[in-house]
Design a protein around this motif. Structure first.
Motif, PDB file in Angstrom:
ATOM      1  N   TYR A  63      20.854 101.023  11.955  1.00 27.29           N
ATOM      2  CA  TYR A  63      21.768  99.896  11.779  1.00 27.29           C
ATOM      3  C   TYR A  63      23.074 100.115  12.560  1.00 27.29           C
ATOM      4  CZ  TYR A  63      18.496  98.624   8.123  1.00 27.29           C
ATOM      5  OH  TYR A  63      17.352  98.289   7.445  1.00 27.29           O
ATOM      6  N   ASP A  64      23.547 101.379  12.648  1.00 21.81           N
ATOM      7  CA  ASP A  64      24.721 101.677  13.472  1.00 21.81           C
ATOM      8  C   ASP A  64      24.429 101.383  14.937  1.00 21.81           C
ATOM      9  OD1 ASP A  64      26.094 102.514  11.228  1.00 21.81           O
ATOM     10  OD2 ASP A  64      25.481 104.603  11.456  1.00 21.81           O
ATOM     11  N   ASN A  70      24.399  95.160  19.666  1.00 19.66           N
ATOM     12  CA  ASN A  70      24.770  93.741  19.533  1.00 19.66           C
ATOM     13  C   ASN A  70      26.126  93.465  20.177  1.00 19.66           C
ATOM     14  OD1 ASN A  70      22.417  93.207  18.171  1.00 19.66           O
ATOM     15  ND2 ASN A  70      23.348  93.258  16.129  1.00 19.66           N
ATOM     16  N   LEU A  71      27.065  94.415  19.993  1.00 17.07           N
ATOM     17  CA  LEU A  71      28.393  94.261  20.596  1.00 17.07           C
ATOM     18  C   LEU A  71      28.299  94.248  22.117  1.00 17.07           C
ATOM     19  CD1 LEU A  71      31.496  94.167  20.339  1.00 17.07           C
ATOM     20  CD2 LEU A  71      31.468  96.674  20.261  1.00 17.07           C
ATOM     21  N   ASN A  74      26.740  90.938  23.338  1.00 17.14           N
ATOM     22  CA  ASN A  74      27.672  89.811  23.325  1.00 17.14           C
ATOM     23  C   ASN A  74      28.659  89.895  24.485  1.00 17.14           C
ATOM     24  OD1 ASN A  74      26.499  88.686  21.036  1.00 17.14           O
ATOM     25  ND2 ASN A  74      27.827  89.832  19.638  1.00 17.14           N
ATOM     26  N   ASN A  75      29.144  91.100  24.762  1.00 23.50           N
ATOM     27  CA  ASN A  75      30.078  91.271  25.889  1.00 23.50           C
ATOM     28  C   ASN A  75      29.409  90.907  27.211  1.00 23.50           C
ATOM     29  OD1 ASN A  75      32.084  92.117  24.158  1.00 23.50           O
ATOM     30  ND2 ASN A  75      31.662  94.301  24.459  1.00 23.50           N
ATOM     31  N   SER A  76      28.146  91.306  27.372  1.00 26.43           N
ATOM     32  CA  SER A  76      27.424  90.995  28.615  1.00 26.43           C
ATOM     33  C   SER A  76      27.216  89.493  28.760  1.00 26.43           C
ATOM     34  CB  SER A  76      26.071  91.720  28.638  1.00 26.43           C
ATOM     35  OG  SER A  76      26.251  93.112  28.605  1.00 26.43           O
ATOM     36  N   LYS A  77      26.993  88.813  27.639  1.00 27.82           N
ATOM     37  CA  LYS A  77      26.853  87.349  27.683  1.00 27.82           C
ATOM     38  C   LYS A  77      28.134  86.691  28.143  1.00 27.82           C
ATOM     39  CE  LYS A  77      23.212  85.901  24.519  1.00 27.82           C
ATOM     40  NZ  LYS A  77      22.915  85.158  23.261  1.00 27.82           N
ATOM     41  N   LYS A  78      29.270  87.188  27.618  1.00 31.53           N
ATOM     42  CA  LYS A  78      30.570  86.618  28.005  1.00 31.53           C
ATOM     43  C   LYS A  78      30.838  86.829  29.486  1.00 31.53           C
ATOM     44  CE  LYS A  78      32.612  87.282  23.413  1.00 31.53           C
ATOM     45  NZ  LYS A  78      33.604  88.047  22.618  1.00 31.53           N
ATOM     46  N   GLU A  79      30.328  87.949  30.036  1.00 37.72           N
ATOM     47  CA  GLU A  79      30.544  88.268  31.455  1.00 37.72           C
ATOM     48  C   GLU A  79      29.464  87.675  32.349  1.00 37.72           C
ATOM     49  OE1 GLU A  79      30.696  92.490  31.520  1.00 37.72           O
ATOM     50  OE2 GLU A  79      32.551  92.619  30.337  1.00 37.72           O
ATOM     51  N   MET A  91      16.438  96.505  23.941  1.00 36.37           N
ATOM     52  CA  MET A  91      16.866  97.491  22.937  1.00 36.37           C
ATOM     53  C   MET A  91      16.920  96.864  21.541  1.00 36.37           C
ATOM     54  SD  MET A  91      19.774  99.913  24.739  1.00 36.37           S
ATOM     55  CE  MET A  91      20.505  98.848  25.954  1.00 36.37           C
ATOM     56  N   GLN A  92      17.366  95.614  21.441  1.00 37.27           N
ATOM     57  CA  GLN A  92      17.401  94.937  20.140  1.00 37.27           C
ATOM     58  C   GLN A  92      15.992  94.796  19.564  1.00 37.27           C
ATOM     59  OE1 GLN A  92      19.445  91.315  21.249  1.00 37.27           O
ATOM     60  NE2 GLN A  92      21.367  91.979  20.295  1.00 37.27           N
TER      61      GLN A  92
END
Length: 656
Positions: A63-64, A70-71, A74-79, A91-92
């Motif tokens: 879970y860690d 996940n973080l 999300n950052n890669s999506k924003k970029e 990986m997910q």
């Protein structure tokens, strides 16, 4: 089916929640792999580190890792970094699989599978292996075939295998036979690790098939090979190879212990199980290992049988994190037995009730699902075998054309060489050179002949497999017949089984023939008659049958329709044409004539039975059998003729 899978996944998810925290508490002195993963700056580095670190959950739970991935995702999506987004989604999918949420894992993986062309080969391999594993966990065995076929097309694997799927469906003997057939071709005599793994796997199939003494023999062989592998100082081994070897040794020792436990030899079983658990704990490096749980439960059972209740309870409490429904049910059953023997009947009943709830949720649709999956997998294997046969035929034809072209080139070179030598060295030198080239041609012809022999052997093997698969279909129809109460349905299934046997007999005759292109019809018809007679035992053998097809040979495209036509006609004669008094006095007669001269052929079938009913309209084809015969005759580009006589009925037609 969705309801069944969801219930099964709930049980898996509940037992997986405690898995990662248990592992983190047991190993505190190991380097912080999670921190190293977070310190990396590039997506490619994180991706390769994630999939190459087999003990990644030793200091932090899945879970860690999931929260961190996940973080990054999300950052890669924003970029708008699409390549990084894809890697984090792979990986997910793996993290959901490790947690036990197989539905989410396969949903993400299938979404990526739709864009498979945009991935590199390593990413494709990881993704396809993950989808394959998810389908195995979800019991969707027919879907695994599609994925494995895709891996073969991409060159990730060299063949499509079925034995692990058949083992999951409970056909352990068939799985073992297919596994042995595949593995024996690849094992080397000095491959001690491979030999140990092979003997252990064969032993496991036998143990699942309840052949415990035979399984123990194979496990003992496996133990010998792995000891030779680990003690072989002449061959240097990496640290990973040593860990892998010791883990296999721990698994083999656990399997030997399980065999002794099933044979009620608990004093022999306990040392092997204890050694197995200790070895897996030492070399597992923090990764969850299913054999560790299974062997701990088996050891606890041994202590229960020896009335050593304290040791049994200690072991049962030790395996709080379980990785399968079977292990949960086994642990609940052992706890129920423990509380029953120690007088705590309330807790005993409580654990028994838990098992009843689990089994009720699993058994509701499991039997019918397994039948559906088995039928689907068997059908896919038949299609795969047919496809392989077609590929072999195409390869053979291409090989023949290549060889012809090569012969032509050799002849051209040979003639050119003769003329060149005539111009430079004279007739004597040219004569000597021609002899040398002639020897070369003879060597090439020998190579060609050997290649053709090998292709014939492969074709025979394919026909053999098709025959075996058709027999499996016949067995499935027999199984369905036993579960069917309707007489009409039973009769339809029996007729279908008879038709499948007629086709299987064609392939049997082909692989038994020296000439794979044609079938000798006299022998085939005799075999087919014997098969039909075995079904209609009452009076079937008292009917005089005359077969006139000596010397007639047909290719498979004509032989299969002929076999099905004859199967229908003979079955109808046995069922309807002869009353019991005719069968008993031996006056019943059947005449079968088949003749083929160059491009023309003639077929005739007659019996002296009671004939067709007066109100039968042949043109309307009211009979299922006659409709089928008409279609098969049309397939032969001919027309069926039926003559009603005073002594029975006569069917005949011409064909090309």
């Amino acid at each position: 089916m969705i309801e069944f899978l969801s219930k099964k996944l709930v049980v898996f998810a509940l037992c997986s929640l405690s898995l990662w925290s248990v592992m983190a508490q047991e190993k505190e002195a190991v380097p912080k792999l999670f921190q190293e993963f977070k310190s990396m700056q590039k997506t490619d580095e994180r991706f390769h580190y994630f999939f190459s670190t087999r003990n990644r959950y030793i200091d932090n739970s899945a879970y860690d890792w999931q929260a961190m991935v996940n973080l990054y995702h999300n950052n890669s999506k924003k970029e708008y970094d699409s390549l990084s987004v894809t890697k984090y989604e792979i990986m997910q999918a793996q993290l959901f699989y490790d947690i036990g949420d197989f539905s989410k894992s396969v949903a993400i993986a299938n979404n990526l599978y739709d864009n498979l062309e945009g991935l590199d080969l390593e990413e494709k391999r990881i993704l396809l292996d993950l989808i394959d594993d998810n389908y195995a966990k979800l019991g969707l065995y027919d879907r695994q075939f599609e994925i494995r076929n895709e891996k073969k097309k991409l060159g990730i694997s060299d063949k499509v295998v079925f034995y692990d799927i058949y083992a999951s469906l409970g056909l352990h003997r068939k799985a073992m036979d297919d596994y042995i057939k595949d593995m024996l071709k690849t094992l080397g005599e000095d491959d001690y690790f491979g030999q140990a793994e092979y003997q252990n796997n064969v032993g496991t199939y036998l143990l699942l098939d309840m052949s415990t003494p035979t399984a123990l023999t194979y496990y003992k062989k496996a133990e010998g090979f792995i000891n030779v592998y680990l003690n072989d100082i002449s061959r240097q081994k990496t640290e990973q190879e040593i860990i892998k070897g010791n883990l296999l040794k721990g698994v083999i020792e656990g399997n030997i212990g399980k065999c002794y436990a099933r044979l009620k030899e608990f004093d022999l079983a306990i040392p092997f199980l204890e050694n197995s658990i200790a070895t897996i704990e030492e070399y597992n490096m923090g990764e969850f290992f299913k054999e560790y749980v299974v062997n701990t439960l088996e050891l606890s059972d041994c202590h229960l049988q020896k009335e050593e209740y304290g040791k049994a309870r200690e072991l049962l409490l030790k395996v709080a994190a379980l990785n399968s429904v079977d292990n949960i049910v086994r642990r609940n059953g052992l706890l129920a037995a423990y509380f029953d023997r120690t007088g705590d009947y309330k807790n005993s009943v409580d654990y028994l009730k838990r098992n009843v709830k689990i089994m009720d949720s699993l058994n509701k649709n499991e039997s019918s699902m397994k039948k559906q999956q088995l039928a689907a997998v068997a059908g896919q294997e038949i299609e795969y075998s047919k496809k392989m046969m077609e590929e072999q035929k195409l390869d053979l034809e291409k090989s023949k054309s290549d060889l012809q072209a090569k012969d032509e080139r050799i002849h051209i070179v040979f003639i050119s060489l003769i003329f060149t030598l005539l111009g430079f060295a004279g007739l004597v030198y040219a004569y000597l050179k021609s002899i040398k080239n002639q020897r070369l041609i003879e060597d090439q012809k020998k190579i060609i002949e050997a290649s053709l022999v090998e292709k014939d052997s492969l074709l025979k093997e394919i026909h053999h497999r098709v025959k075996n698969n058709l027999q499996m279909v016949s067995s499935l129809l027999s199984l369905q017949t036993k579960n069917t109460r309707s007489k009409a349905a039973i009769q339809a299934l029996e007729e279908g089984k008879s038709r499948v046997k007629a086709m299987a007999l064609i392939h049997q005759k082909l692989y038994q023939n020296d000439d794979l292109s044609v079938i000798e019809m006299q022998g085939y018809i005799e075999s087919l008659i014997n098969s039909v007679q075995s079904v209609y035992k009452k009076g079937g053998h008292s009917i005089n049958i005359t077969i006139d097809a000596e010397g007639v040979e047909l290719d498979i495209d004509r032989a299969i329709p002929f076999g099905l036509i004859l199967n229908e006609l003979v079955s109808n004669s046995f069922k309807y044409a002869f009353p019991d008094e005719v069968k008993d006095d031996g006056n019943g007669k059947i005449y079968i004539h088949l003749n083929k001269n160059n491009e023309k052929g003639y077929f005739e079938y007659s019996d002296n039975g009671i004939g067709l009913p007066e109100d039968t309209d042949i043109r309307e084809n009211s009979s299922m059998g006659i409709r089928l015969i008409n279609r098969l005759v049309n397939q032969l580009q001919s027309t069926l003729n039926i003559d009603k006589t005073t002594e029975g009925v006569r069917f005949w037609f011409n064909f090309k």
